[in-house]
Design an enzyme around this catalytic site. Structure first.
Site, short mmCIF file in Angstrom:
data_model
loop_
_atom_site.label_atom_id
_atom_site.label_comp_id
_atom_site.label_asym_id
_atom_site.label_seq_id
_atom_site.Cartn_x
_atom_site.Cartn_y
_atom_site.Cartn_z
N CYS A 19 10.08 -0.78 -1.84
CA CYS A 19 10.94 -2.07 -2.25
C CYS A 19 10.69 -2.73 -3.56
O CYS A 19 10.24 -2.06 -4.42
CB CYS A 19 9.82 -3.13 -0.94
SG CYS A 19 8.65 -3.41 -1.34
N HIS A 49 -0.25 -0.02 -0.71
CA HIS A 49 -1.41 1.06 0.05
C HIS A 49 -1.00 2.14 -0.01
O HIS A 49 -0.43 3.05 1.70
CB HIS A 49 -1.58 0.74 1.80
CG HIS A 49 -1.80 -1.15 1.52
ND1 HIS A 49 -1.35 -2.18 2.36
CD2 HIS A 49 -2.80 -1.10 0.95
CE1 HIS A 49 -2.55 -3.16 2.31
NE2 HIS A 49 -3.60 -2.88 1.41
N HIS A 81 0.49 -8.51 -3.04
CA HIS A 81 0.25 -9.62 -1.39
C HIS A 81 -0.26 -10.93 -2.42
O HIS A 81 -0.51 -12.22 -1.32
CB HIS A 81 -1.03 -9.22 -0.95
CG HIS A 81 -0.84 -7.64 -0.40
ND1 HIS A 81 -0.14 -7.36 0.54
CD2 HIS A 81 -1.30 -6.63 -0.34
CE1 HIS A 81 -0.01 -5.55 0.87
NE2 HIS A 81 -1.20 -5.36 0.47
N CYS A 103 4.83 -10.67 -5.20
CA CYS A 103 5.47 -10.71 -4.92
C CYS A 103 6.27 -12.33 -4.00
O CYS A 103 5.85 -13.14 -4.47
CB CYS A 103 6.21 -9.34 -3.69
SG CYS A 103 7.67 -9.55 -3.02
N HIS A 131 -5.63 -9.46 6.86
CA HIS A 131 -4.71 -9.15 5.52
C HIS A 131 -4.87 -9.75 4.54
O HIS A 131 -4.30 -10.98 4.54
CB HIS A 131 -3.16 -8.51 6.05
CG HIS A 131 -2.50 -8.07 5.60
ND1 HIS A 131 -2.20 -8.35 4.04
CD2 HIS A 131 -1.92 -6.74 5.20
CE1 HIS A 131 -0.79 -6.92 4.00
NE2 HIS A 131 -0.92 -6.27 3.79
N GLU A 133 -2.73 -10.50 1.97
CA GLU A 133 -1.29 -11.35 2.03
C GLU A 133 -1.73 -12.70 2.80
O GLU A 133 -1.70 -14.16 2.34
CB GLU A 133 -0.54 -10.84 2.22
CG GLU A 133 1.12 -11.79 2.33
CD GLU A 133 1.91 -11.65 3.46
OE1 GLU A 133 2.12 -9.87 3.43
OE2 GLU A 133 3.16 -11.98 3.97
N CYS A 197 9.91 -10.79 5.05
CA CYS A 197 10.56 -10.78 3.74
C CYS A 197 11.89 -9.22 4.65
O CYS A 197 12.42 -8.98 5.16
CB CYS A 197 10.28 -9.55 2.57
SG CYS A 197 9.66 -7.65 2.68
N SER A 225 -1.43 1.55 5.47
CA SER A 225 -0.40 0.42 4.78
C SER A 225 0.38 -0.76 6.36
O SER A 225 0.73 0.13 6.75
CB SER A 225 0.66 0.76 4.49
OG SER A 225 2.55 0.23 4.20
N ASN A 227 3.01 -2.12 6.48
CA ASN A 227 4.84 -1.86 7.03
C ASN A 227 4.81 -0.55 7.31
O ASN A 227 5.41 -0.69 8.26
CB ASN A 227 5.47 -2.66 5.66
CG ASN A 227 5.28 -1.55 4.88
OD1 ASN A 227 6.17 -0.37 4.55
ND2 ASN A 227 4.66 -1.50 3.48
#
Ligand code: F3S
Length: 288
Positions: A19, A49, A81, A103, A131, A133, A197, A225, A227
């Site tokens: 991304c 990740h 994160h 980000c 996590h 983030e 996002c 990871s 995502n």
């Protein structure tokens, strides 16, 4: 008589792989390395990740550390994160030269929760409490907020007059909506920010669409990871023949018996060269 067999089609999802936030962080890391004047360059936790990417960064001189101060002080990159203000402060006090690659979409969540706090909304973060983030967002409010990972967590919340809600950028859409429906019964005033996002939304939608059209799916990315794992969950719901691989070596020949098409997708921390190498491996197997 030899029957002519058709070679299965391999289709890559419309949106797959790195991304913009990850691309930006990696280029900031290399910029920092180029300007390091010989001082060590670290990232606080793995930059993405993905074990292959981390190995390459290490080989190039960008080391992932888990703890501040454990190695000689140098340059420090904050990953996508983000981190809590307390960790940022500690890094500054220890003398690191900090580059912030949080980000912008994560940074926006930090701004939203601060705004909610100013407006006296109790804050709830939907996401995984372990996590980084989510920990960074929770740390922004010095722990003064709650986290819900599941509908069950939301069900167990005490009713309140009003509530402000944000969601981890890589959360599953259906999880987010199920939890928010549960929250409706807990409060008179609910302020919800859909902070998943757009890169996550696009990848999830493309994976779901493709998984419904092919005989089997391969999701490429790190097992750690968030995502990537969400993409696997989505694929599995639509297509039980879905597999996760981190590298081409994990692709198995016997997966391709009796299939007519294969879909490939990849998490936001999976570089193009790994997607290409998995594609190549699959192509060799189905054509052999
Ligand atoms: Fe940013 Fe979304 Fe990527 S939050 S790091 S663009 S997965």
């Amino acid at each position: 008589m030899n029957e002519k067999t058709t070679v299965p089609k391999i289709v890559i999802a419309d949106k797959a792989g790195f991304c913009f936030g990850v691309k930006r962080a990696i280029s900031m890391a290399y910029e920092q390395l180029a300007n390091s004047s010989g001082k060590p360059v670290y990232t606080l936790g793995p930059l993405v990740h993905n074990p292959q990417v981390i190995k390459k960064l290490e080989n190039d001189g960008i080391k992932s550390i888990e703890e501040l101060g454990a190695y000689p002080i140098g340059h420090l990159l904050i990953r996508t994160h983000g981190v809590s203000p307390a960790i940022r402060k500690e890094a500054m006090e220890l003398g690191y030269n900090i580059t912030d690659a949080t980000c912008p979409l994560v940074k926006k969540i930090h701004d939203i929760v601060l705004e909610l706090q100013r407006e006296e909304y109790p804050v709830l973060v939907i996401g995984h409490s372990s996590h980084p983030e989510v920990q960074g967002i929770v740390g922004e409010l010095e722990g003064n907020c709650r986290v819900a990972e599941t509908v069950e967590d939301a069900r167990n919340l005490q009713p309140c007059h009003k509530l402000g809600v944000v969601v981890q950028t890589t959360a599953l859409w259906h999880n987010f909506t199920e939890i928010t429906v549960e929250l409706l019964g807990k409060t008179k005033e609910l302020r919800i920010f859909n902070s998943i996002c757009h890169a996550t939304m696009e990848r999830q939608a493309a994976a779901e669409d493709l998984a419904g059209k092919v005989s089997m799916m391969i999701v490429i990315g790190g097992r750690n990871s968030s995502n990537t794992r969400r993409l696997l969950e989505i694929s599995l719901r639509v297509n039980p023949r879905s597999y996760l691989v981190e590298s081409p070596e994990e692709v198995q020949k016997d997966w391709f018996a009796d299939i007519t098409s294969i879909g490939l997708t990849a998490g936001a921390s999976t570089p193009d060269y790994i997607i290409e190498s998995v594609y190549e491996k699959v192509r060799q197997y189905v054509e052999s």
